[in-house]
Design a protein around this motif. Structure first.
Motif, PDB file in Angstrom:
ATOM      1  N   PRO A  80      14.664   0.567  -4.652  1.00  0.00           N
ATOM      2  CA  PRO A  80      13.205   0.395  -4.824  1.00  0.00           C
ATOM      3  C   PRO A  80      12.482   0.179  -3.498  1.00  0.00           C
ATOM      4  O   PRO A  80      11.404   0.735  -3.274  1.00  0.00           O
ATOM      5  CB  PRO A  80      13.099  -0.828  -5.738  1.00  0.00           C
ATOM      6  CG  PRO A  80      14.406  -0.878  -6.464  1.00  0.00           C
ATOM      7  CD  PRO A  80      15.419  -0.393  -5.485  1.00  0.00           C
ATOM      8  N   GLY A  81      13.097  -0.628  -2.616  1.00  0.00           N
ATOM      9  CA  GLY A  81      12.467  -0.871  -1.319  1.00  0.00           C
ATOM     10  C   GLY A  81      12.437   0.379  -0.454  1.00  0.00           C
ATOM     11  O   GLY A  81      11.449   0.638   0.237  1.00  0.00           O
ATOM     12  N   ILE A  82      13.519   1.164  -0.489  1.00  0.00           N
ATOM     13  CA  ILE A  82      13.557   2.412   0.284  1.00  0.00           C
ATOM     14  C   ILE A  82      12.506   3.383  -0.224  1.00  0.00           C
ATOM     15  O   ILE A  82      11.770   4.004   0.550  1.00  0.00           O
ATOM     16  CB  ILE A  82      14.963   3.045   0.201  1.00  0.00           C
ATOM     17  CG1 ILE A  82      15.996   2.135   0.871  1.00  0.00           C
ATOM     18  CG2 ILE A  82      14.971   4.420   0.860  1.00  0.00           C
ATOM     19  CD1 ILE A  82      17.434   2.590   0.676  1.00  0.00           C
ATOM     20  N   THR A  83      12.419   3.505  -1.572  1.00  0.00           N
ATOM     21  CA  THR A  83      11.417   4.405  -2.164  1.00  0.00           C
ATOM     22  C   THR A  83      10.006   3.977  -1.793  1.00  0.00           C
ATOM     23  O   THR A  83       9.157   4.807  -1.441  1.00  0.00           O
ATOM     24  CB  THR A  83      11.568   4.415  -3.698  1.00  0.00           C
ATOM     25  OG1 THR A  83      12.901   4.776  -4.038  1.00  0.00           O
ATOM     26  CG2 THR A  83      10.598   5.402  -4.323  1.00  0.00           C
ATOM     27  N   SER A  84       9.763   2.662  -1.856  1.00  0.00           N
ATOM     28  CA  SER A  84       8.434   2.148  -1.510  1.00  0.00           C
ATOM     29  C   SER A  84       8.100   2.434  -0.049  1.00  0.00           C
ATOM     30  O   SER A  84       6.975   2.847   0.275  1.00  0.00           O
ATOM     31  CB  SER A  84       8.374   0.642  -1.781  1.00  0.00           C
ATOM     32  OG  SER A  84       7.144   0.095  -1.372  1.00  0.00           O
ATOM     33  N   LEU A  85       9.079   2.246   0.844  1.00  0.00           N
ATOM     34  CA  LEU A  85       8.839   2.486   2.268  1.00  0.00           C
ATOM     35  C   LEU A  85       8.580   3.961   2.533  1.00  0.00           C
ATOM     36  O   LEU A  85       7.691   4.316   3.319  1.00  0.00           O
ATOM     37  CB  LEU A  85      10.047   2.007   3.077  1.00  0.00           C
ATOM     38  CG  LEU A  85       9.970   2.219   4.598  1.00  0.00           C
ATOM     39  CD1 LEU A  85       8.767   1.497   5.177  1.00  0.00           C
ATOM     40  CD2 LEU A  85      11.254   1.750   5.269  1.00  0.00           C
ATOM     41  N   ILE A  86       9.334   4.839   1.856  1.00  0.00           N
ATOM     42  CA  ILE A  86       9.128   6.279   2.039  1.00  0.00           C
ATOM     43  C   ILE A  86       7.740   6.680   1.560  1.00  0.00           C
ATOM     44  O   ILE A  86       7.011   7.419   2.240  1.00  0.00           O
ATOM     45  CB  ILE A  86      10.217   7.072   1.298  1.00  0.00           C
ATOM     46  CG1 ILE A  86      11.571   6.867   1.985  1.00  0.00           C
ATOM     47  CG2 ILE A  86       9.871   8.560   1.259  1.00  0.00           C
ATOM     48  CD1 ILE A  86      12.727   7.517   1.265  1.00  0.00           C
ATOM     49  N   ASN A  87       7.348   6.184   0.367  1.00  0.00           N
ATOM     50  CA  ASN A  87       6.020   6.524  -0.168  1.00  0.00           C
ATOM     51  C   ASN A  87       4.912   5.997   0.735  1.00  0.00           C
ATOM     52  O   ASN A  87       3.907   6.689   0.982  1.00  0.00           O
ATOM     53  CB  ASN A  87       5.857   5.950  -1.576  1.00  0.00           C
ATOM     54  CG  ASN A  87       6.732   6.650  -2.590  1.00  0.00           C
ATOM     55  OD1 ASN A  87       7.101   7.809  -2.397  1.00  0.00           O
ATOM     56  ND2 ASN A  87       7.082   5.957  -3.658  1.00  0.00           N
ATOM     57  N   LYS A  88       5.106   4.785   1.247  1.00  0.00           N
ATOM     58  CA  LYS A  88       4.107   4.219   2.152  1.00  0.00           C
ATOM     59  C   LYS A  88       4.020   5.029   3.442  1.00  0.00           C
ATOM     60  O   LYS A  88       2.925   5.309   3.949  1.00  0.00           O
ATOM     61  CB  LYS A  88       4.458   2.763   2.478  1.00  0.00           C
ATOM     62  CG  LYS A  88       3.458   2.078   3.403  1.00  0.00           C
ATOM     63  CD  LYS A  88       3.878   0.650   3.707  1.00  0.00           C
ATOM     64  CE  LYS A  88       2.904  -0.011   4.682  1.00  0.00           C
ATOM     65  NZ  LYS A  88       3.333  -1.388   5.038  1.00  0.00           N
ATOM     66  N   SER A  89       5.177   5.442   3.958  1.00  0.00           N
ATOM     67  CA  SER A  89       5.191   6.255   5.178  1.00  0.00           C
ATOM     68  C   SER A  89       4.514   7.593   4.950  1.00  0.00           C
ATOM     69  O   SER A  89       3.779   8.086   5.810  1.00  0.00           O
ATOM     70  CB  SER A  89       6.635   6.467   5.650  1.00  0.00           C
ATOM     71  OG  SER A  89       7.270   5.229   5.927  1.00  0.00           O
ATOM     72  N   ILE A  90       4.754   8.192   3.771  1.00  0.00           N
ATOM     73  CA  ILE A  90       4.119   9.473   3.454  1.00  0.00           C
ATOM     74  C   ILE A  90       2.606   9.314   3.400  1.00  0.00           C
ATOM     75  O   ILE A  90       1.860  10.145   3.938  1.00  0.00           O
ATOM     76  CB  ILE A  90       4.662  10.018   2.112  1.00  0.00           C
ATOM     77  CG1 ILE A  90       6.123  10.444   2.268  1.00  0.00           C
ATOM     78  CG2 ILE A  90       3.819  11.200   1.626  1.00  0.00           C
ATOM     79  CD1 ILE A  90       6.780  10.862   0.975  1.00  0.00           C
ATOM     80  N   GLU A  91       2.141   8.236   2.752  1.00  0.00           N
ATOM     81  CA  GLU A  91       0.694   7.998   2.668  1.00  0.00           C
ATOM     82  C   GLU A  91       0.089   7.814   4.051  1.00  0.00           C
ATOM     83  O   GLU A  91      -0.986   8.350   4.353  1.00  0.00           O
ATOM     84  CB  GLU A  91       0.424   6.769   1.807  1.00  0.00           C
ATOM     85  CG  GLU A  91       0.748   6.966   0.320  1.00  0.00           C
ATOM     86  CD  GLU A  91       0.571   5.689  -0.475  1.00  0.00           C
ATOM     87  OE1 GLU A  91       0.183   4.659   0.135  1.00  0.00           O
ATOM     88  OE2 GLU A  91       0.827   5.706  -1.693  1.00  0.00           O
ATOM     89  N   GLU A  92       0.766   7.043   4.905  1.00  0.00           N
ATOM     90  CA  GLU A  92       0.243   6.816   6.253  1.00  0.00           C
ATOM     91  C   GLU A  92       0.212   8.114   7.058  1.00  0.00           C
ATOM     92  O   GLU A  92      -0.750   8.385   7.781  1.00  0.00           O
ATOM     93  CB  GLU A  92       1.103   5.768   6.967  1.00  0.00           C
ATOM     94  CG  GLU A  92       0.967   4.364   6.382  1.00  0.00           C
ATOM     95  CD  GLU A  92       1.913   3.378   7.043  1.00  0.00           C
ATOM     96  OE1 GLU A  92       2.793   3.830   7.815  1.00  0.00           O
ATOM     97  OE2 GLU A  92       1.787   2.161   6.787  1.00  0.00           O
ATOM     98  N   LEU A  93       1.263   8.924   6.919  1.00  0.00           N
ATOM     99  CA  LEU A  93       1.304  10.187   7.651  1.00  0.00           C
ATOM    100  C   LEU A  93       0.274  11.179   7.121  1.00  0.00           C
ATOM    101  O   LEU A  93      -0.321  11.932   7.893  1.00  0.00           O
ATOM    102  CB  LEU A  93       2.710  10.789   7.568  1.00  0.00           C
ATOM    103  CG  LEU A  93       3.799  10.032   8.336  1.00  0.00           C
ATOM    104  CD1 LEU A  93       5.170  10.627   8.059  1.00  0.00           C
ATOM    105  CD2 LEU A  93       3.525  10.036   9.831  1.00  0.00           C
TER     106      LEU A  93
END
Length: 513
Positions: free
Chosen positions: A300-313
């Motif tokens: 869950p934490g990895i998925t959240s970090l990936i989604n957050k990184s995608i949004e920021e990018l």
């Protein structure tokens, strides 16, 4: 769940390609969020032998001193029986190495390409994937061996440099520590155990591996360590029997070495009762299973970090702008769209919604009337000046009804006063329009990534406004001349009665508007 390790491997490779390989930064990165098994041990502790036993292939460089001078990210992929084993480097993605002696050479060459022939170390990892039916899905990171003194050819800071690099990996909470310790060394002096105790005092993230069990003095054993009494960990210790130096020189097959290792534990009077939980094969299965469970817990934490990184990018990409096509037609379309965006902002300034248009209206509503009120009409249309102009216009010929020539001269003289304020109004509007162009370009977000196009639009707008200013001055002066028809003879007949009052003189329709 094995597919989770494969997926994490792909993410890890992508991170490496993008320059995110952890270990050398204090900033949180996606790499740091990915669980991995880091191999830690002193020089000559048997790290290389453990890794080769897990892989089942002789592929790592060997020698004296510091052999591992860059982190090696080793990703193992289990394939179907019968398929050929091969290795693949991330920096050589289209080349398959079926000869593992060439894998060893490429590791050496790639290390030298980064560090030179010196004994310097580098935090930039080498990424190697091995596909084999004799492995389990697993990711291991091999680090330089911990050392206590610098030898010839090494900088004095090498001891601290290696420890700092190793610490940067093992301090991360998602790191699983594989602490390698030789059995013929006192556990209290183990560099790997000492470091793991500092970063993982509860032993929750540490797997202890005891190597060289077959090299212990006769009459001694490592039962206290393997059973967790000498140094307890939350995970069981695993014993390994490395290949002997003679076997290495003879290039004894690694599969045969695994068989000899199983035979050693099964026939040992000291370790026979632990034989099912000893050896490199068991170690690989335990690590793979534990890595899967850690990935599942961290998912869950990895998925959240990936989604957050995608949004920021995505937000940054939107700010910077999407890629521009290379063909001329698409580029022209893009330029026209950017010009339309600028035009929209400029119109908002003129028509309302954004400030600016009100200042142009102020030129006609305040600035121009104020300038007209200051014109010296009272002096120009005084009775004395009128008599003078009329008499000079008629000369010696008396007029029959009205002094028409004199009236015309008075009109021409009065109109000349209007030329100055009219031209000044054009200049004022021109200045305001140039300012609105500058502001509109700055406020057009789509143009921010194209400074050259900004400059070209500003230059084109300035050139057009300059041309329009000259045309506007000609038109304005022409309209001033046209206003002469508003002055009639009747106006001058009433002049003596209005001379003491404010003179309601020429009202230019285009100015009043």
């Amino acid at each position: 769940m094995e597919s989770l390790i494969v997926t994490v491997n792909r993410i890890q490779r992508a991170c490496t390609v993008l320059g995110d390989h952890g270990g050398d930064t204090n900033l949180p990165t996606l790499w740091e969020a990915l669980p991995s098994v880091v191999v830690v041990g002193g020089q000559s502790s048997g790290k290389s032998s453990v890794l080769e036993s897990i892989v089942g292939r002789d592929f790592l460089p060997r020698g004296s001193g510091i052999v591992t001078r860059r982190p090696l990210v080793l990703q193992l992929h289990k394939t179907e029986r019968g398929l050929q084993e091969y290795g693949e480097f991330l920096h050589l993605p289209k080349k398959k190495f079926t000869d593992f002696s060439m894998v060893r050479k490429e590791i050496q060459d790639e290390t030298d390409r980064m560090t030179g022939k010196s004994k310097q170390i580098s935090p930039v990892p080498i990424h190697l994937s091995i596909y084999s039916p004799n492995v389990v899905n697993l990711t291991l990171i091999d680090l330089p061996g911990l050392t206590k003194v610098a030898v010839e050819g090494q900088p004095e800071s090498i001891v601290q440099d290696i420890e700092s690099m190793v610490r940067s990996y093992v301090e991360k909470p998602n790191c699983i520590i594989l602490a390698i310790t030789p059995a013929n060394q006192d556990i209290a002096t183990s560099d790997a155990i000492k470091l793991s105790r500092e970063v993982d005092p509860t032993g929750e993230r540490t797997f202890g591996v005891l190597t060289k069990l077959d090299l212990m003095d006769k009459g001694t054993n490592a039962i206290d360590v393997l059973e967790g009494r000498a140094y307890p960990l939350q995970h069981p210790w695993v014993g390994i029997v490395n290949r002997s130096q003679a076997d290495i020189k003879k290039n004894v097959d690694m599969i045969a070495s695994r068989w000899k290792e199983r035979e050693f534990f099964a026939s040992s009077p000291d370790y026979g009762h632990l034989a099912s939980k000893m050896g490199s094969e068991y170690l690989a299965k335990v690590l793979s299973k534990h890595l899967e469970s850690v990935i599942r817990a961290r998912l869950p934490g990895i998925t959240s970090l990936i989604n957050k990184s995608i949004e920021e990018l995505e937000a940054e990409l939107s700010h910077l702008g999407r890629s521009v096509a290379v063909d001329a037609g698409a580029q022209l379309y893009t330029i026209l769209e950017l010009c339309r965006a600028f035009d929209r902002i400029f119109k908002e300034h003129l028509d309302g919604g954004r400030p600016g248009g009100d200042r142009i209206y102020g030129v006609f509503d305040h600035q121009l009337p104020a300038a007209l009120r200051k014109l010296p009409f009272d002096r120009h249309l005084s009775l004395q000046n009128i008599r003078k102009v009329v008499s000079e216009a008629d000369g010696y010929q008396p007029h029959l009804i009205a002094p028409e020539q004199g009236y015309r001269r008075l009109i021409d003289g009065a109109l000349n006063y209007f030329r100055g304020p009219a031209e000044a109004s054009v200049d004022a509007v021109h200045f305001l329009l140039k300012e609105l162009v500058r502001r509109s370009i700055a406020e057009t977000q789509e143009l921010k990534r194209f400074p050259t196009l900004q400059a070209e639009i500003a230059a084109a707008a300035s050139e057009a406004l300059e041309r329009f200013r000259e045309d506007s001055k000609k038109t304005t002066l022409r309209m001033v001349d046209m206003e002469s028809s508003y002055l009639t003879v009747d106006f001058f007949r009433k002049l003596p009665q209005e001379v003491e009052k404010e003179i309601p003189f020429l009202r230019l329709w285009f100015i009043a508007k």
